[in-house]
Design an enzyme around this catalytic site. Sequence first.
Site, short mmCIF file in Angstrom:
data_model
loop_
_atom_site.label_atom_id
_atom_site.label_comp_id
_atom_site.label_asym_id
_atom_site.label_seq_id
_atom_site.Cartn_x
_atom_site.Cartn_y
_atom_site.Cartn_z
N CYS A 148 -6.37 3.90 -3.06
CA CYS A 148 -6.50 2.50 -2.62
C CYS A 148 -7.65 1.71 -3.24
CB CYS A 148 -6.63 2.46 -1.09
SG CYS A 148 -5.24 3.18 -0.20
N ASP A 176 0.84 -1.19 0.00
CA ASP A 176 0.00 0.00 0.00
C ASP A 176 0.88 1.25 0.00
OD1 ASP A 176 -1.93 1.95 0.35
OD2 ASP A 176 -2.97 0.91 1.97
N ASP A 217 -0.71 -0.57 -4.74
CA ASP A 217 -1.94 0.04 -5.23
C ASP A 217 -1.73 1.46 -5.75
OD1 ASP A 217 -1.56 1.21 -2.73
OD2 ASP A 217 -3.51 0.59 -1.91
N HIS A 222 -10.39 -3.24 1.85
CA HIS A 222 -10.80 -1.88 1.46
C HIS A 222 -11.69 -1.86 0.22
CE1 HIS A 222 -9.32 2.58 1.96
NE2 HIS A 222 -10.59 2.40 2.28
#
Length: 493
Positions: A97, A57, A304, A147
């Site tokens: 994200c 991330d 991401d 997410h």
Amino acid sequence: MLHHFKKYLRTFFSCHLLLAGMFILNISCKDAKKEDTAVVTSTVPTKKPNILILLTDQWRAQATGYAGDPNVKTPNLDRLASESINFTNAVSGTPVCTPFRAALLTGQLPLTTGVFMNDVQLNPDALTMAKIFSAHDYDTGYIGKWHLDGHGRLQNVPPGERRQGFEFWNGNECTHDYNHSVYYDNDNPDRKIWERYDTFDQTDAALHYISDRKAIEDPFLMIVSYGTPHGPYHTAPKEYRDRFDPEKIQLRQNVPEKSQKRAKKELSGYYAHIEAIDDMIGKITQQLKDDGQWDNTIILFTSDHGDLLGSHGELKKQQPYDESIRVPMLLKLPAAANLKPSTKKVVVNSEDLLPTLLGLTNIEIPNTIEGTDFSSIIKNNEDLDNAALIRSIQPFGSWNKNRGGREYRGLRTPRYTYTRDLNGPWLLYDNQKDPYQETNLIGNKEYATIQSELDTKLTQRLKTNKDEFLPGTEYIKKWGYTVDKTGTIPYTE
């Protein structure tokens, strides 16, 4: 006996789920592209390969040892890079994200899924990576940050349609408390906490998953989704934080003086997270080798989106600069593919990953998928000078309109970055001559032809995608999202 019964049930339900999804979405499967028979024969293993996706991330492409970052040591990733295809121009087309994750799982564009902001739910009826591979006898598993559920960042994503086809589950919707990290274990609805820094415990869960499947006939598709190196930056274990003195951090030359002190401080923690992940990647790759699964496993390592970390005087993501949109991307293929490691300039985008993995495993690509299948380029050891779409459909959060955020559409080619905002041409960079993107060439007479060509190509791509490039508020209305005064979808814990 139990395993075969579970296999039967999984295949039965997966196939029916896939057929139901195809009926609901009114889709059919594309005919696979015809490949040269000799090439296909030489590159397809007799046993279906495992697929392991190592997803991080907010890890920008520049921040690895193999990419030349002078501050950080990533020996395990460097070793993986030496055995992989390195896509040096890989991008996150919507660099934030949730949109990336939706594109990864569906191979679709954000205006198709409606997932163009954080904290919205991906349609449970979507035809996803896990559903497709499960219907082809793959065990599917997910560990770490999800997410994609939109029901609260610390809430359970229950078994069933909201898990989008993944069977094994050690997941959390979203948390950045890496030393007190919430997760949910398979069918257990009770909230659990990883005992240590979650990167370590999530890796251990992956090691157990891999080891448990070494004697099982079916291949696996596993995503290990780390929450780091996303901030908060200074929360890696002390042994990693102690490796970095902020005063010794070497900054990219596009960090203005006013941003340098903060950038050095934040980068010292950012790199600590990265070195911790690198150690864990070393453990996972060693486990695959110890269990005899290395030679028949596809490994995809990526992120991401990136992180500006002071470059251009900006922070975090969403913006069209390389520190934000470019991501590391390594693809390690099975030994039977008989392909040498290489570096490729082709620009691979978020929605291209699923069709490319399907192409590499000779699974038909459903018509719902909008990304490009680059498997033939990979199998034939070719390259491509292409253009990938980059976009901000609705700026929000840390880059909302009160903070300079704007809607944009653009193209990233191996050499150029070109973007328009709602008022017209915005940015043009020659990334070959200006790798730090310090000189905006919009209106420069020497680049007038290039600007015109890229603008025409962008118009054609938007028309093909039926993207009218409207203000973000129009798409918020279309999808019925509720936003606060900054244009951000509020989230709950």
